[in-house]
Design an enzyme around this catalytic site. Structure first.
Site, PDB file in Angstrom:
ATOM      1  CE  LYS A 152      44.455  41.347  34.946  1.00 31.96           C
ATOM      2  NZ  LYS A 152      45.411  42.236  34.740  1.00 31.96           N
TER       3      LYS A 152
ATOM      4  CG  ASP B 202      44.301  47.969  37.189  1.00 29.13           C
ATOM      5  OD1 ASP B 202      43.788  47.140  38.056  1.00 29.13           O
ATOM      6  OD2 ASP B 202      45.337  47.910  36.457  1.00 29.13           O
TER       7      ASP B 202
ATOM      8  CD  GLN C 232      48.727  42.598  32.853  1.00 25.66           C
ATOM      9  OE1 GLN C 232      47.417  42.289  32.894  1.00 25.66           O
ATOM     10  NE2 GLN C 232      49.430  42.597  33.934  1.00 25.66           N
TER      11      GLN C 232
END
Ligand code: NAD
Length: 309
Positions: free
Chosen positions: A54, A121, A98
């Site tokens: 990422k 997200d 994460q």
């Protein structure tokens, strides 16, 4: 019928090129790069790989990557304090924590603490609600990428029957919402579905998001269906003894029945990070338009005591 291969790797690369052009235009005009903060708690090896990928792709398209790596023993209070700082930081447009998190940290508390306007997200209840009610929120990255792949095959999905196998908050449910918004007739199948094969055979669009290697075979696919394989499963090859990635779909069994199919790897996977970058750029662009409706909603939640300051 021989299915056409949906090349997620190439489609994701084209999306990143487009994002890079938009970023360079903004940076020239405003002298501030869009910023994505990624928080990793602990040493999970797969998470370390994802976070590195990422960060690399964020920088490659000209955005700023802000990485926070915290030790496994980090307390929930410490993580929430960091999120609060990132929420207030004007140079941060997107925040991604994460998962999985260490046991002492409740993931729901973490999701609730991220400002909805930076929740790239798309997991905060406000964004989940916006997706369900057709409003302007952030859509989770893998579902967003999957829909782009489907629409690359067929623009107008109206009236098609979509069957989504899997009902997770991260993948199955949001994909189903997106397909409903495209005027599909949507069926969600899951571990308790009776006659999974018969249900799947009704699908013009079949999305597998389960996490079971090769669960979907020839008996599940109607001739001409579009098949999207979200699953990523690591198996040991019986012949070579080496480990490799396979999807939830038995590709070889289905490739001559479907009209279009995503491979694993190089299908849905590359779209996920590309859509994370797209969400971050959109957050930056919304911020240029000043106080967003998200923040009004967040203030309301905070004042009502539902979000701890
Ligand atoms: P999950 O474990 O949260 O959910 C799996 C779902 O599958 C559940 O809703 C369950 O009801 C259903 N299911 C389980 N067994 C079943 C069966 N035998 N028949 C029918 N349904 C069954 O998983 P998830 O987070 O939704 O992820 C699903 C898969 O997608 C995993 O392989 C994961 O690695 C992969 N994934 C890929 C990406 C990507 O970027 N491509 C992103 C996220 C997840």
């Amino acid at each position: 019928m021989k299915a056409s291969l949906i090349d997620g790797q190439a489609i994701a690369a084209a999306l990143r090129e487009d994002l890079a052009r938009r970023v360079s235009h903004h940076v020239a005009a405003r002298n501030r790069k869009p910023g994505l903060a990624v928080v990793l708690v602990g040493e999970d090896p797969a998470s370390q790989v994802y976070v590195a990928a990422k960060a690399k792709q964020t920088v490659e398209i000209g955005m700023r990557s802000i990485e926070h790596r915290l030790v496994t023993e980090t307390t929930e209070a410490e993580l929430l304090a960091l999120i609060d700082r990132l929420n207030r930081d004007e140079t941060v447009d997107g925040i991604l924590v994460q998962f999985p998190l260490p046991r002492q940290i409740n993931p729901d508390h973490v999701i609730d603490a991220i400002a909805p306007s930076k929740d790239v997200d798309g997991l905060h209840p406000i964004n989940v609600g916006r997706l369900a009610s057709g409003g302007m929120g952030f859509v989770p990255c893998t579902p967003r990428g999957s829909l782009k792949l489907i629409k690359g095959v067929r623009r107008d999905l109206s009236g098609l029957h979509a069957v989504v196998v899997g009902r997770s908050n991260l993948v199955g449910k949001p994909i189903a919402q997106l397909l409903l918004a495209e005027n599909c007739t949507v069926t969600i199948a899951h571990s308790r579905t009776r006659d999974l094969a018969g249900t799947c055979r009704q699908a013009d669009i079949l999305v597998a998001a389960v996490g079971r290697p090769k669960l979907i075979g020839a008996a599940h696919v109607r001739p001409g269906a579009i098949v999207i394989d979200v699953g990523i499963n690591r198996i040991t090859d019986g012949e070579t003894g080496k480990s490799r990635l396979v999807g939830d779909v038995d590709f070889d069994a289905v490739k001559d029945i479907a009209s279009a199919i995503t491979p694993v790897p190089r299908g849905v996977g590359p779209m996920t990070i590309a859509c994370l970058l797209e969400n971050t750029l959109e957050s930056y662009e919304r911020r240029l338009g000043n106080a967003s409706r998200f923040d009004v909603a967040t203030d309301w939640l905070r004042n009502s005591g539902n979000i701890q300051p």
